[in-house]
Enzyme design. Structure first.
Site, PDB file in Angstrom:
ATOM      1  N   LEU A  43      76.968  51.294  37.138  1.00 25.06           N
ATOM      2  CA  LEU A  43      76.426  51.060  36.463  1.00 25.06           C
ATOM      3  C   LEU A  43      74.614  50.515  36.474  1.00 25.06           C
ATOM      4  O   LEU A  43      74.448  49.499  37.960  1.00 25.06           O
ATOM      5  CB  LEU A  43      76.361  50.526  35.747  1.00 25.06           C
ATOM      6  CG  LEU A  43      77.757  50.928  34.581  1.00 25.06           C
ATOM      7  CD1 LEU A  43      79.417  50.429  35.542  1.00 25.06           C
ATOM      8  CD2 LEU A  43      77.966  50.259  33.040  1.00 25.06           C
ATOM      9  N   ILE A  52      84.087  44.907  37.000  1.00 23.69           N
ATOM     10  CA  ILE A  52      83.565  43.807  38.151  1.00 23.69           C
ATOM     11  C   ILE A  52      81.539  43.451  38.029  1.00 23.69           C
ATOM     12  O   ILE A  52      81.443  44.091  37.925  1.00 23.69           O
ATOM     13  CB  ILE A  52      83.090  44.590  39.347  1.00 23.69           C
ATOM     14  CG1 ILE A  52      85.054  45.486  38.984  1.00 23.69           C
ATOM     15  CG2 ILE A  52      82.873  43.854  40.599  1.00 23.69           C
ATOM     16  CD1 ILE A  52      84.923  46.390  40.746  1.00 23.69           C
ATOM     17  N   GLY A  87      74.051  45.533  35.183  1.00 26.18           N
ATOM     18  CA  GLY A  87      73.779  46.049  36.182  1.00 26.18           C
ATOM     19  C   GLY A  87      75.648  45.826  36.396  1.00 26.18           C
ATOM     20  O   GLY A  87      75.974  44.300  36.674  1.00 26.18           O
ATOM     21  N   SER A  88      76.345  46.742  37.030  1.00 27.14           N
ATOM     22  CA  SER A  88      77.700  46.287  37.365  1.00 27.14           C
ATOM     23  C   SER A  88      78.399  47.645  37.847  1.00 27.14           C
ATOM     24  O   SER A  88      77.787  48.605  37.934  1.00 27.14           O
ATOM     25  CB  SER A  88      78.213  45.558  36.559  1.00 27.14           C
ATOM     26  OG  SER A  88      78.537  46.432  34.893  1.00 27.14           O
ATOM     27  N   ARG A  89      79.250  47.212  37.700  1.00 27.82           N
ATOM     28  CA  ARG A  89      80.829  48.428  38.222  1.00 27.82           C
ATOM     29  C   ARG A  89      81.906  48.201  37.488  1.00 27.82           C
ATOM     30  O   ARG A  89      82.555  47.013  36.848  1.00 27.82           O
ATOM     31  CB  ARG A  89      81.044  48.969  39.566  1.00 27.82           C
ATOM     32  CG  ARG A  89      82.566  49.595  40.159  1.00 27.82           C
ATOM     33  CD  ARG A  89      82.882  49.295  41.540  1.00 27.82           C
ATOM     34  NE  ARG A  89      81.749  49.149  42.663  1.00 27.82           N
ATOM     35  CZ  ARG A  89      81.727  48.966  44.158  1.00 27.82           C
ATOM     36  NH1 ARG A  89      83.305  49.111  44.179  1.00 27.82           N
ATOM     37  NH2 ARG A  89      80.875  49.203  44.342  1.00 27.82           N
TER      38      ARG A  89
END
Length: 331
Positions: free
Chosen positions: A205, A265, A295-297
């Site tokens: 993301l 995450i 912002g991430s996964r």
């Protein structure tokens, strides 16, 4: 039976990092005792909201005792380990994953906030950050109007980040949808110690994506696990092992009661995981259960067998709740 691997899917056979849930049995429902709120990482905005809540409860009990009594009569459940006595549903915003008080929809005067075009758990950040951007834009514009443009752009980006777009969710039995918006960066086949033969989908993301997380397959939550950690760039492979993360495992009746895992995450700038799913919840495909702020996964692990057909492709832009990753063919 449909073939397991669609010819358009990119697949790696390397072993992934092991899940934080470990190899313990998933048949025993387990809510991580470390989870005392839906945002275990805390944060200054959350602290500010909780402080405001203390003031609001004191004010309501002094100025509007009849309202307080009415809401007390309508609430259900019990206090449990809640650190205060709530007045209304606003007080439960950060404690939705706790076994505590709740109000039925018909008795909740603030239910309308769920229908806003922004994620409710991000409203405070949205208000604070956009207000700061507008104030800075006005100050900068006082000297020279073009100086205000970067601050206005930041405000627009924040609003875009916390948006809650409506999604058309596929309803076909056995359909696996994306748990997050972003870019699908990996499809990996491996042996999971809990799920067994499995496939993992990784979604990256960016700050330009909506960050609400949604359920990939309908099911009952059987395990929720949280692990604090670092805040490495989500593009780095070691971020899956070392960064802060949250695992939600569901027992899915559409695939014979097998387990599906969704992992949130953090990234370099995403410092706050939000998850209000709790053990025993029955969640529907495409239903929102949390978000990651800035912002991430997000990773999805599903069982692998001959009935599974992967239709997504690595590099594809995906949308939570609507983009189809795979399908389990029904007999």
């Amino acid at each position: 039976m449909a073939s397991f691997l669609n010819s358009n899917a990119s697949l790696s056979l390397d072993n992934p990092d092991p899940p934080t849930t470990g190899a313990s049995s998933v048949e025993i429902p387990a809510m991580d005792p470390a989870l005392k709120s839906i945002q275990p990482g805390g944060g200054w905005v959350m602290s500010g909201e909780l402080a405001w809540g203390r003031f609001r409860r004191a004010w309501l009990r002094t100025v509007r005792p009849k309202y307080v009594a009415m809401m007390r009569d309508r609430r259900q459940g019990h206090r449990g380990e809640l650190p205060f006595d709530p007045v209304d549903s606003r007080d439960m915003k950060y404690y939705r994953n706790q076994d505590s008080f709740w109000w039925a929809d018909a008795d909740d005067p603030f239910l309308w906030r769920e229908s806003l075009p922004f994620v409710r758990v991000g409203l405070a950040e949205l208000i604070v950050m956009t207000s700061a951007s507008v104030i800075l834009a006005l100050v900068a514009g006082w000297f020279w109007w073009p100086l205000s443009l970067p601050f206005l752009l930041i405000g627009c980006l924040v609003a875009w980040f916390f948006r809650n777009p409506r999604r058309k969710v596929p309803q076909e039995i056995g359909t696996v949808v994306s748990p997050a918006d972003g870019k699908l960066i990996e499809i990996l086949e491996f042996e999971d110690p809990v799920i067994g033969p499995a496939v993992r989908f990784r979604v990256l993301l960016s700050i330009f994506n909506a960050h609400a997380n949604r359920i990939a397959l309908p099911g009952k939550v059987v395990r929720v696990r949280y692990r604090p950690g670092k805040f490495l760039n989500a593009m780095r492979s070691e971020s899956s092992k070392e960064n802060e993360k949250m695992d939600v495992e569901l027992e899915c009746s559409e695939i014979g009661g097998r387990i599906v895992r969704i992992r949130q995450i953090t990234g370099q700038f995403a410092r706050r995981i939000v998850c209000w799913a709790r053990v025993g919840d029955v969640l529907q495909r495409g239903e929102m259960f949390g978000m990651i702020k800035l912002g991430s996964r997000t990773e999805l692990v599903i069982p692998r067998d001959e009935s599974l057909e992967i239709v997504a492709e690595v590099g594809e832009k995906v949308h939570a709740g609507s983009t189809v990753f795979a399908r389990y063919q029904q007999d």
